[in-house]
Design an enzyme around this catalytic site. Structure first.
Site, PDB file in Angstrom:
ATOM      1  CB  SER A 137      -0.965  -0.048   1.189  1.00  0.00           C
ATOM      2  OG  SER A 137      -1.972   0.926   1.076  1.00  0.00           O
ATOM      3  CG  ASP A 166      -7.012  -1.819  -3.386  1.00  0.00           C
ATOM      4  OD1 ASP A 166      -7.258  -0.704  -2.895  1.00  0.00           O
ATOM      5  OD2 ASP A 166      -5.865  -2.309  -3.428  1.00  0.00           O
ATOM      6  CG  HIS A 188      -5.885  -2.166   0.351  1.00  0.00           C
ATOM      7  ND1 HIS A 188      -5.120  -1.682  -0.685  1.00  0.00           N
ATOM      8  CD2 HIS A 188      -5.250  -1.789   1.481  1.00  0.00           C
ATOM      9  CE1 HIS A 188      -4.078  -1.039  -0.200  1.00  0.00           C
ATOM     10  NE2 HIS A 188      -4.132  -1.100   1.128  1.00  0.00           N
TER      11      HIS A 188
END
Length: 314
Positions: A157, A253, A283
């Site tokens: 991320s 996501d 995610h």
């Protein structure tokens, strides 16, 4: 709310308690509320910690790092890992299980960067800390006890963004510590935040489009150029000198499209790219790999990729 494919069974089971509790995404809490919630979630859902030879915290300037050394050291390759959490939460503890798994599964030492967090430390604090960690690792006299001949850059991320930034800024032509590979797990690559997946993933998950906007508001000062390559690697310069990359994206996501686009950009530039797109997952797969079988499977795939590109025996 949903992606192009329904949630996979193991992902749906892991998400069930979140939805039964009201599907409150990260941005619906204050920073002080969300940090302990994230720590508790990672502790409950993350990988169980592998036993290693050495795990030690060290202070580097204004931040700290955690050094992991496996029992069976395979080489002088070191993995430099940057955690996710939107530059706002997360730390060495939240990703401890993942970092231990990467060290144990590759035979390489790993350095996890516990960079300073927003809003207390706005941009470019996290970026500068990761740059400093790379320089610290490159200095054999820095006191880390590691002999790094090459480095693997890795992150999930926001950490994937930081890893991509370091890969762009430290090409071989600049004479820095060689980068053997880059591991980008559902990375942030485009802070314009205008892709189709932003309009698709808006509720029902811990990370949705509004959560990303909340992260950016907390980390990036008003007036900052969001198209700067350090913030939006997708808009930066990429050439064939960059190290081979594994990019893993998930369908549910808001970052899905930009991660896919970055994998394509690397490949089009001549970089060797392995791209896994997991349409039925959301995610947070890697911080929930202790309860999502596909997450653990993908950690194993990442370890294989790293071994293949660092000349390490299986």
């Amino acid at each position: 709310m949903t992606g192009y494919a329904p949630l996979a069974a193991d992902a749906a089971a892991a998400l069930k308690p979140f939805r039964e509790a009201g599907s409150h995404s990260f941005h619906e809490f204050t920073v002080d509320e969300v940090r302990p919630r994230y720590i508790a979630s990672c502790e409950a859902n993350g990988l169980k910690p592998a036993d290693l030879y050495r795990v030690e915290d060290q202070t580097v300037g204004e931040f700290s790092v955690r050094i992991y050394q496996p029992k069976q050291q395979q080489s002088d390759t070191v993995i430099l890992f940057m955690h996710g959490g939107g530059w706002v939460f997360g730390n060495a503890d939240t990703h401890d299980g993942l970092c231990r798994a990467l060290a144990a599964g590759t035979g390489h030492s790993l350095v996890a960067v516990d960079y300073r967090l927003a809003p207390e430390h706005p941009y470019p604090a996290a970026h500068d800390d990761c740059r400093a960690a790379f320089a610290w690792l490159s200095d054999s006299d820095a006191g880390h006890g590691l002999s790094a001949s090459q480095v693997v850059l890795a992150g999930d991320s926001a950490g994937g963004q930081l890893a991509a930034m370091l890969a762009q800024e430290n090409t071989p032509a600049r004479g820095n510590l060689p980068i053997a590979a880059q591991v980008l797990l559902y990375p942030i690559t485009d802070l314009r935040m205008g892709s189709e997946s932003y309009s698709r993933v808006t509720q029902g998950y811990p990370l949705v489009a509004d959560t990303m906007r909340w992260f950016v508001d907390l980390y990036v000062p008003e007036g900052t150029d969001l198209t700067a390559p350090a913030l939006s690697p997708l808009l930066g310069d990429v050439d064939a000198q960059q190290a081979p990359a594994i990019v893993i994206t998930v369908g549910h996501d808001p970052l899905a499209d930009e991660g896919i686009a970055y994998a394509q950009k690397l490949a089009q530039a001549g970089v060797t790219v392995t791209h896994h797109h997991l349409a039925g997952y959301a995610h947070g797969l890697f911080s929930s790999a202790g309860v999502i079988a596909q997450g653990e499977h993908q950690v194993e795939a990442v370890c294989r990729f790293i071994r293949e590109h660092t000349g390490t025996p299986a």
